[in-house]
Design a protein around this motif. Structure first.
Motif, PDB file in Angstrom:
ATOM      1  N   TYR A  32      56.475  31.339 -16.775  1.00  0.00           N
ATOM      2  CA  TYR A  32      57.866  30.889 -16.770  1.00  0.00           C
ATOM      3  C   TYR A  32      58.031  29.974 -17.975  1.00  0.00           C
ATOM      4  O   TYR A  32      57.337  28.963 -18.104  1.00  0.00           O
ATOM      5  CB  TYR A  32      58.202  30.147 -15.477  1.00  0.00           C
ATOM      6  CG  TYR A  32      59.642  29.654 -15.420  1.00  0.00           C
ATOM      7  CD1 TYR A  32      60.672  30.517 -15.080  1.00  0.00           C
ATOM      8  CD2 TYR A  32      59.954  28.339 -15.721  1.00  0.00           C
ATOM      9  CE1 TYR A  32      61.991  30.083 -15.035  1.00  0.00           C
ATOM     10  CE2 TYR A  32      61.273  27.892 -15.680  1.00  0.00           C
ATOM     11  CZ  TYR A  32      62.281  28.765 -15.334  1.00  0.00           C
ATOM     12  OH  TYR A  32      63.589  28.340 -15.294  1.00  0.00           O
ATOM     13  N   LEU A  33      58.950  30.318 -18.864  1.00  0.00           N
ATOM     14  CA  LEU A  33      59.107  29.609 -20.130  1.00  0.00           C
ATOM     15  C   LEU A  33      60.147  28.503 -20.032  1.00  0.00           C
ATOM     16  O   LEU A  33      61.266  28.727 -19.551  1.00  0.00           O
ATOM     17  CB  LEU A  33      59.526  30.594 -21.218  1.00  0.00           C
ATOM     18  CG  LEU A  33      59.925  29.997 -22.573  1.00  0.00           C
ATOM     19  CD1 LEU A  33      58.736  29.320 -23.245  1.00  0.00           C
ATOM     20  CD2 LEU A  33      60.522  31.075 -23.476  1.00  0.00           C
ATOM     21  N   ALA A  78      58.668  20.114  -5.531  1.00  0.00           N
ATOM     22  CA  ALA A  78      57.555  20.189  -6.479  1.00  0.00           C
ATOM     23  C   ALA A  78      56.976  21.606  -6.386  1.00  0.00           C
ATOM     24  O   ALA A  78      57.729  22.568  -6.390  1.00  0.00           O
ATOM     25  CB  ALA A  78      56.513  19.114  -6.171  1.00  0.00           C
ATOM     26  N   GLY A  79      55.650  21.727  -6.343  1.00  0.00           N
ATOM     27  CA  GLY A  79      55.036  23.038  -6.151  1.00  0.00           C
ATOM     28  C   GLY A  79      54.267  23.587  -7.325  1.00  0.00           C
ATOM     29  O   GLY A  79      53.723  24.685  -7.250  1.00  0.00           O
ATOM     30  N   LEU A  80      54.203  22.836  -8.443  1.00  0.00           N
ATOM     31  CA  LEU A  80      53.495  23.324  -9.630  1.00  0.00           C
ATOM     32  C   LEU A  80      52.084  22.747  -9.658  1.00  0.00           C
ATOM     33  O   LEU A  80      51.903  21.549  -9.885  1.00  0.00           O
ATOM     34  CB  LEU A  80      54.247  22.919 -10.901  1.00  0.00           C
ATOM     35  CG  LEU A  80      53.573  23.256 -12.247  1.00  0.00           C
ATOM     36  CD1 LEU A  80      53.379  24.761 -12.390  1.00  0.00           C
ATOM     37  CD2 LEU A  80      54.384  22.696 -13.409  1.00  0.00           C
ATOM     38  N   PRO A  81      51.058  23.578  -9.462  1.00  0.00           N
ATOM     39  CA  PRO A  81      49.685  23.084  -9.573  1.00  0.00           C
ATOM     40  C   PRO A  81      49.364  22.695 -11.017  1.00  0.00           C
ATOM     41  O   PRO A  81      49.865  23.301 -11.965  1.00  0.00           O
ATOM     42  CB  PRO A  81      48.840  24.288  -9.135  1.00  0.00           C
ATOM     43  CG  PRO A  81      49.774  25.180  -8.379  1.00  0.00           C
ATOM     44  CD  PRO A  81      51.109  24.984  -9.028  1.00  0.00           C
ATOM     45  N   GLU A  82      48.530  21.691 -11.175  1.00  0.00           N
ATOM     46  CA  GLU A  82      48.191  21.220 -12.521  1.00  0.00           C
ATOM     47  C   GLU A  82      47.593  22.330 -13.379  1.00  0.00           C
ATOM     48  O   GLU A  82      47.867  22.417 -14.575  1.00  0.00           O
ATOM     49  CB  GLU A  82      47.228  20.038 -12.426  1.00  0.00           C
ATOM     50  CG  GLU A  82      47.874  18.803 -11.815  1.00  0.00           C
ATOM     51  CD  GLU A  82      46.900  17.650 -11.628  1.00  0.00           C
ATOM     52  OE1 GLU A  82      45.709  17.805 -12.010  1.00  0.00           O
ATOM     53  OE2 GLU A  82      47.315  16.595 -11.106  1.00  0.00           O
ATOM     54  N   ARG A  83      46.802  23.210 -12.778  1.00  0.00           N
ATOM     55  CA  ARG A  83      46.163  24.289 -13.539  1.00  0.00           C
ATOM     56  C   ARG A  83      47.181  25.310 -14.036  1.00  0.00           C
ATOM     57  O   ARG A  83      46.828  26.210 -14.824  1.00  0.00           O
ATOM     58  CB  ARG A  83      45.110  24.981 -12.678  1.00  0.00           C
ATOM     59  CG  ARG A  83      45.687  25.723 -11.479  1.00  0.00           C
ATOM     60  CD  ARG A  83      44.601  26.327 -10.609  1.00  0.00           C
ATOM     61  NE  ARG A  83      45.157  27.021  -9.444  1.00  0.00           N
ATOM     62  CZ  ARG A  83      45.541  26.424  -8.319  1.00  0.00           C
ATOM     63  NH1 ARG A  83      45.411  25.111  -8.204  1.00  0.00           N
ATOM     64  NH2 ARG A  83      46.033  27.128  -7.310  1.00  0.00           N
ATOM     65  N   ARG A 138      57.624  32.200  -6.778  1.00  0.00           N
ATOM     66  CA  ARG A 138      56.479  32.729  -7.514  1.00  0.00           C
ATOM     67  C   ARG A 138      55.417  31.634  -7.655  1.00  0.00           C
ATOM     68  O   ARG A 138      55.289  31.018  -8.723  1.00  0.00           O
ATOM     69  CB  ARG A 138      56.922  33.238  -8.887  1.00  0.00           C
ATOM     70  CG  ARG A 138      57.753  34.503  -8.833  1.00  0.00           C
ATOM     71  CD  ARG A 138      56.949  35.704  -8.295  1.00  0.00           C
ATOM     72  NE  ARG A 138      55.738  35.938  -9.038  1.00  0.00           N
ATOM     73  CZ  ARG A 138      55.649  36.727 -10.098  1.00  0.00           C
ATOM     74  NH1 ARG A 138      56.715  37.360 -10.545  1.00  0.00           N
ATOM     75  NH2 ARG A 138      54.491  36.887 -10.714  1.00  0.00           N
ATOM     76  N   PRO A 139      54.660  31.371  -6.601  1.00  0.00           N
ATOM     77  CA  PRO A 139      53.665  30.297  -6.666  1.00  0.00           C
ATOM     78  C   PRO A 139      52.550  30.556  -7.667  1.00  0.00           C
ATOM     79  O   PRO A 139      51.774  29.652  -7.973  1.00  0.00           O
ATOM     80  CB  PRO A 139      53.123  30.238  -5.231  1.00  0.00           C
ATOM     81  CG  PRO A 139      53.451  31.557  -4.622  1.00  0.00           C
ATOM     82  CD  PRO A 139      54.725  31.997  -5.267  1.00  0.00           C
ATOM     83  N   ASP A 140      52.470  31.788  -8.198  1.00  0.00           N
ATOM     84  CA  ASP A 140      51.451  32.122  -9.195  1.00  0.00           C
ATOM     85  C   ASP A 140      51.913  31.855 -10.619  1.00  0.00           C
ATOM     86  O   ASP A 140      51.135  31.998 -11.571  1.00  0.00           O
ATOM     87  CB  ASP A 140      51.054  33.591  -9.070  1.00  0.00           C
ATOM     88  CG  ASP A 140      52.235  34.557  -9.237  1.00  0.00           C
ATOM     89  OD1 ASP A 140      53.396  34.141  -9.025  1.00  0.00           O
ATOM     90  OD2 ASP A 140      51.996  35.737  -9.562  1.00  0.00           O
ATOM     91  N   ALA A 141      53.171  31.445 -10.805  1.00  0.00           N
ATOM     92  CA  ALA A 141      53.722  31.310 -12.155  1.00  0.00           C
ATOM     93  C   ALA A 141      53.127  30.114 -12.890  1.00  0.00           C
ATOM     94  O   ALA A 141      52.966  29.029 -12.331  1.00  0.00           O
ATOM     95  CB  ALA A 141      55.240  31.179 -12.105  1.00  0.00           C
ATOM     96  N   VAL A 142      52.838  30.322 -14.169  1.00  0.00           N
ATOM     97  CA  VAL A 142      52.414  29.250 -15.064  1.00  0.00           C
ATOM     98  C   VAL A 142      53.646  28.765 -15.824  1.00  0.00           C
ATOM     99  O   VAL A 142      54.354  29.568 -16.447  1.00  0.00           O
ATOM    100  CB  VAL A 142      51.350  29.751 -16.064  1.00  0.00           C
ATOM    101  CG1 VAL A 142      50.987  28.652 -17.063  1.00  0.00           C
ATOM    102  CG2 VAL A 142      50.112  30.240 -15.327  1.00  0.00           C
TER     103      VAL A 142
END
Length: 278
Positions: free
Chosen positions: A206-207, A155-160, A112-116
């Motif tokens: 994602y919590l 990795a894979g989590l964008p800073e935004r 889920r590359p869109d997940a915050v």
């Protein structure tokens, strides 16, 4: 709870996972208490967990030694999360320490590359090996998925897409990152849920919870940081997350009951859990 841990269990009838392996532990309390919290989730979700890893006595050392020791079991955890998400299920994980996120979150972001990632924690955990003042692996836990250092787990989590919630004990380098806007911060205080909703803007979430985000004394934790959040705050935020197409959740750093119980913690998350159950 299954007394015979199987990190690569063949059955994926449940998306509940309990991690009991090494993860840079300062003490042995979380590897015992994670069973208590896992049982509370089992009662609430009416599912049996898959258990990853077996407890090992804590041997505090530098982050690099702790990571080498934990890597085999962390890789099993990454495989488990990949299995769950490949099966189209939402991962709900009860983990000992925040460092387990080094394994879980790159997999979540691959699916889920869109997940915050909404990171509830009294600390930022966005140090890197070059600026850590403690050498503690957990203090590098979110920086790994952000790609700010190479943990060997991806990795894979964008800073935004990284949001700190409830953080109030930040190191100087972490304050610089927040001030520069590299990651968002929703500090504790009134209307926490409304301020979280403003930052999240309906994006899928994602919590991650480190139990030291809570008001001291509610639960036993490794660190005690004043001015935390209450169960009512957590419940209100769970409603916000439930309305934001949630992807999954992981709960870390629970060392036992305090004035509140493991069941109270799970009950506070019920709006989110109900949405994840579908």
């Amino acid at each position: 709870m299954n007394p015979h841990p199987s990190p690569l269990a063949s059955s994926l009838a449940s998306s509940l996972t309990v991690y009991r392996g090494p993860a840079g532990d300062h003490n042995d309390r979380a590897t015992s208490a994670v069973t208590l919290l896992g049982e509370a989730f089992t009662r609430r979700l009416s599912v049996s967990p898959v258990v990853v890893g077996t407890p090992e006595p804590a041997r505090p050392s530098g982050w690099d030694q702790e990571l080498r020791r934990a890597l085999p079991t962390l890789r099993h955890m990454a495989e488990r999360i990949d299995q769950v998400m490949t099966a189209g299920q939402a991962p709900i994980s009860v983990i000992t320490r925040c460092a387990v996120a080094l394994a879980t979150q790159p997999v979540v972001l691959r699916h889920r590359p869109d997940a915050v990632v909404v990171w509830f924690d009294a600390h930022g955990d966005i140090n890197v090996p070059a600026d850590t003042t403690t050498g503690y692996l957990g203090g590098l836990a979110l920086a790994g998925p952000l790609g700010w250092w190479d943990s060997g787990l991806g990795a894979g989590l964008p800073e935004r897409q990284a949001v700190l919630v409830g953080a109030r004990d930040l190191d100087p380098a972490e304050i610089e990152h927040v001030t520069a806007g590299r990651v968002a911060l929703v500090p504790p205080g009134p209307a926490l849920d409304e301020r979280l909703a403003d930052v999240l803007r309906g994006r899928p979430a994602y919590l991650h919870i480190d139990c030291d985000v809570m008001e001291p004394g509610l639960f036993a934790t490794d660190y005690t940081v004043p001015a935390g959040i209450g169960l009512e705050d957590l419940h209100a935020c769970a409603k916000v997350l439930a309305a934001s197409a949630p992807v999954g959740a992981e709960i870390a750093e629970f060392e036992g009951d305090g004035s509140a119980t493991a069941d109270d913690l799970v009950a506070a998350l019920e709006p989110l859990l109900a949405e994840l159950r579908g």
